[in-house]
Design an enzyme around this catalytic site. Structure first.
Site, PDB file in Angstrom:
ATOM      1  N   HIS A  85      45.921  42.623-124.970  1.00 53.09           N
ATOM      2  CA  HIS A  85      47.371  42.812-124.923  1.00 53.09           C
ATOM      3  C   HIS A  85      47.797  43.250-123.533  1.00 53.09           C
ATOM      4  CE1 HIS A  85      48.824  43.303-129.293  1.00 53.09           C
ATOM      5  NE2 HIS A  85      49.413  42.288-128.707  1.00 53.09           N
TER       6      HIS A  85
ATOM      7  N   ARG B  94      47.820  23.425-134.190  1.00 54.79           N
ATOM      8  CA  ARG B  94      46.538  22.770-134.411  1.00 54.79           C
ATOM      9  C   ARG B  94      45.768  23.519-135.494  1.00 54.79           C
ATOM     10  NH1 ARG B  94      41.964  22.750-129.896  1.00 54.79           N
ATOM     11  NH2 ARG B  94      41.681  24.898-130.601  1.00 54.79           N
TER      12      ARG B  94
ATOM     13  N   GLU C 236      39.406  14.043-128.355  1.00 57.42           N
ATOM     14  CA  GLU C 236      38.514  14.881-127.555  1.00 57.42           C
ATOM     15  C   GLU C 236      37.039  14.534-127.762  1.00 57.42           C
ATOM     16  OE1 GLU C 236      39.370  19.002-128.486  1.00 57.42           O
ATOM     17  OE2 GLU C 236      39.478  18.617-130.628  1.00 57.42           O
TER      18      GLU C 236
ATOM     19  N   ASP D 206      37.020  19.228-124.225  1.00 58.66           N
ATOM     20  CA  ASP D 206      35.911  18.694-125.015  1.00 58.66           C
ATOM     21  C   ASP D 206      35.592  17.253-124.648  1.00 58.66           C
ATOM     22  OD1 ASP D 206      34.878  20.728-126.691  1.00 58.66           O
ATOM     23  OD2 ASP D 206      36.789  20.741-127.766  1.00 58.66           O
TER      24      ASP D 206
ATOM     25  N   CYS E 154      46.486  18.183-123.432  1.00 62.42           N
ATOM     26  CA  CYS E 154      46.586  19.623-123.647  1.00 62.42           C
ATOM     27  C   CYS E 154      45.348  20.357-123.159  1.00 62.42           C
ATOM     28  CB  CYS E 154      46.871  19.955-125.108  1.00 62.42           C
ATOM     29  SG  CYS E 154      45.553  19.433-126.209  1.00 62.42           S
TER      30      CYS E 154
HETATM   31  C1  PEP Z   1      40.318  20.639-125.457  1.00 65.44           C
HETATM   32  O1  PEP Z   1      39.201  20.439-125.947  1.00 65.44           O
HETATM   33  O2  PEP Z   1      40.700  20.143-124.374  1.00 65.44           O
HETATM   34  C2  PEP Z   1      41.276  21.517-126.137  1.00 65.44           C
HETATM   35  C3  PEP Z   1      42.507  21.621-125.708  1.00 65.44           C
HETATM   36  O3  PEP Z   1      40.835  22.223-127.210  1.00 65.44           O
HETATM   37  P1  PEP Z   1      39.939  23.563-127.090  1.00 65.44           P
HETATM   38  O4  PEP Z   1      39.909  23.957-125.628  1.00 65.44           O
HETATM   39  O5  PEP Z   1      40.598  24.576-127.938  1.00 65.44           O
HETATM   40  O6  PEP Z   1      38.615  23.103-127.588  1.00 65.44           O
HETATM   41 MG    MG Z   2      38.783  21.006-127.985  1.00 67.55          MG
END
Ligand code: PEP
Ligand code: MG
Length: 570
Positions: free
Chosen positions: A189, A332, A431, A455, A502
């Site tokens: 925090h 998600r 991913e 990923d 993302c």
């Molecule tokens: C990714 O794999 O790019 C992603 C956004 O998910 P995470 O980083 O939560 O695995």
């Molecule tokens: Mg991921």
């Protein structure tokens, strides 16, 4: 001159003199009471809690206080109002005959220890909230409150072992230049507040308290996560220049907050933010983010002793959807497994967890738990700005399966007359290489796609994303990654749906032109970098992006691509 490394928590440079603050421990007598004193101790306990609650209300209502600070104080109020807390302290007074002070201290010490020993950083850092509440309550009953931060001034760089969330807000009000702590983590925090206040902050600097003394002259680099003790003349000059540039950059970036995100030749790009915990929402709103492109929900399942219920999840999703409305909130579903292990889901120990039961595979193995989350998301969608997204999709088969589960959940809510968005948009994360390669069929089943480059890189290049020693193989600009992104964009656009990125690649300034040139419609970035990425978008031109991308697509190796990107930056 001596440099010590820590972890970068909140970027920015601070140059000034050290002020060391050692949190004073309150003197608590470990006293026992007599049977006939129980009643009066109970009354004292109730009135002390009431007093501190009123004190918190005054602080929350203080209009000079930031929204983040108010939210943290509200969390502290909730801790004090927790009936379990009251019950446990009462038990210690009644059954073990501890004095009220002794009981409060004993109870909070146990809770703080419990949280600090949790493996997950997010939860281990929640201990500082409990420490803060205990300090406030005990200093009231003991009437020992001293402002340990009173010696701070505008030139200070504060060094502490650890700092509480309300401490960060208080030192910010004292206009300190920066904060460095021996403990802490990126997601505490306190760290979140430091980032939202743009207060340069470095955490986990080993032995910093032994390495410096009061009034030492230091440089704190919150971007690199570094402390430079007794810098030489050349380093001071270099950092004074950096500080000047930083100040000008900040002023410049603040001016673009209200501008629409589009390239210089007018292409609109939706620029959104990724969040991992609900507290990050305020910073997202402060930066005028156009939505949340990835709300990771793992925090609900990590280091918990019981599964989060539908109502609990709904409250969280709904409050964020409300705050970000009318912009979208993309939630998600759970992505535990791999590096994120949840004990409550009883995931078996696996030899290769990243290639094991994670992401959507877990949800499909635990359908009742999955349905609780889907129903909570559906309920939060009633405003029309919530979308649902699935992690670790490997082919359209899984999307078809989750769609039928969503339909079942919709039916269950209809039966109970609970409203939700009948047309909730459904997206898949791309991913895994197999998902990118079959993105034509996945796109047929979805309303949007979002590429998780973190990923995608790991699985395409067989390079563990968390293993520093093979960092040189983990390459966002490897030709294979660029080709997979291009393939995904083409397939999605042919089906008339949008594609976002993302993964962290979207937050890396050097890749923005390339990603836009590949046809990406939306970027969802780390909140602290949103304005920097926005500035790059505003200054780039789609014709040049396309040319750059065409050139990059012709290259044989990541080295050739690196050269082109460097020359462009040049
Ligand atoms: C990714 O794999 O790019 C992603 C956004 O998910 P995470 O980083 O939560 O695995
Ligand atoms: Mg991921």
């Amino acid at each position: 001159m001596k440099k010590i490394k820590g972890i970068p928590v909140s970027s920015g440079i601070a140059i000034g003199n050290v002020k060391i603050v050692i949190k004073e421990k309150l003197q608590i007598e470990r006293k026992y009471i007599k049977q006939h004193e129980i009643e009066s101790e109970m009354i004292r306990l109730e009135s002390s809690i009431e007093h501190v609650l009123k004190e918190l209300d005054v602080l929350i209502d203080d209009i000079a206080s930031s929204q983040d600070n108010r939210d943290i104080l509200s969390t502290h109020k909730m801790i004090l109002q927790d009936p379990e807390l009251f019950k446990k302290i009462k038990f210690l007074i009644k059954e073990e005959l501890l004095s009220m002070e002794h009981a409060i201290q004993q109870h909070f010490t146990e809770v703080v220890d419990l949280f600090s020993n949790m493996e997950n950083e997010y939860y281990s850092e929640r201990s500082s909230d409990y420490e803060d509440v205990a300090y406030r309550l005990l200093s009231h009953v003991l009437d020992q409150r001293k402002d340990i931060l009173s010696g701070l001034n505008e030139n200070s760089i504060l060094i502490m072992e650890n700092i509480s969330p309300s401490g960060v807000a208080r030192v910010f009000e004292k206009k300190v230049k920066g904060v460095c702590i021996e403990r802490g983590s990126k997601n505490s925090h306190s760290s979140i507040i430091a980032r939202s206040l743009n207060l340069p902050f470095v955490a986990r600097v080993n032995d910093i308290l032994k390495s410096i003394k009061e009034d030492d002259f230091i440089i704190l680099d919150g971007t690199l996560g570094e402390i430079i003790i007794s810098p030489d003349k050349k380093t001071i000059e270099e950092y004074t220049k950096k500080l000047d540039i930083e100040k000008k950059d900040k002023e410049k970036l603040n001016k673009i907050k209200n501008l629409e995100t589009k390239t210089s030749d007018g292409k609109k790009i939706a620029l959104m933010s990724n969040i991992e915990i609900p507290e990050e929402i305020n910073q997202v709103i402060n930066n005028n983010s156009e939505g949340i492109g990835l709300f990771r929900t793992e925090f609900l399942f990590m280091d918990k002793i019981k599964l989060p219920g539908e109502d609990e999840q709904y409250e969280i999703y709904n409050s964020i959807a409300e705050k970000i409305s009318p912009f979208p909130l993309i939630i998600r579903t759970i992505d535990v497994g791999g590096d994120k292990i949840s004990k409550i889901l009883n995931i078996e120990h696996e030899l290769n967890p990243n290639l094991g039961c994670r992401g959507i595979r877990i949800s499909l193995e635990h359908i009742p738990i999955f349905k609780i989350q889907v129903r909570a998301i559906l309920r939060a969608s009633k405003r029309g700005n919530v979308k649902i997204m699935f992690p670790m999709i490997s082919s359209c088969y899984e999307i078809v399966r989750v769609k039928s589960i969503i339909e079942e959940c919709k039916e269950e809510l209809r039966k109970k007359n609970i409203s939700f968005d009948e047309n909730i948009k459904i997206g898949a994360m791309i991913e895994i290489p197999s998902a990118a390669i079959t993105s034509d069929t996945i796109a047929q089943e979805c309303d949007f796609l979002s590429i998780g480059t973190n990923d995608l890189i790991q699985y395409t290049l067989a390079a563990d994303r968390d293993n520093q020693s093979i960092e040189k193989y983990y390459l966002p600009h490897h030709p294979s990654i660029i080709k997979l992104i291009k393939m995904t964009v083409q397939n999605a656009h042919e089906k008339g749906i949008k594609v976002a990125i993302c993964g962290e690649m979207a937050s890396q300034p050097e890749f923005v032109s390339l990603l836009l040139g590949l046809g990406i419609d939306e970027l969802s970035v780390s909140p602290g970098l949103l304005l920097k990425i926005k500035d790059i978008i505003l200054h780039c031109d789609m014709r040049k992006n396309l040319k750059l991308t065409e050139n990059i697509l012709q290259q044989k190796t990541h080295k050739d691509i690196e050269k082109i990107l460097k020359e462009k930056k040049g």
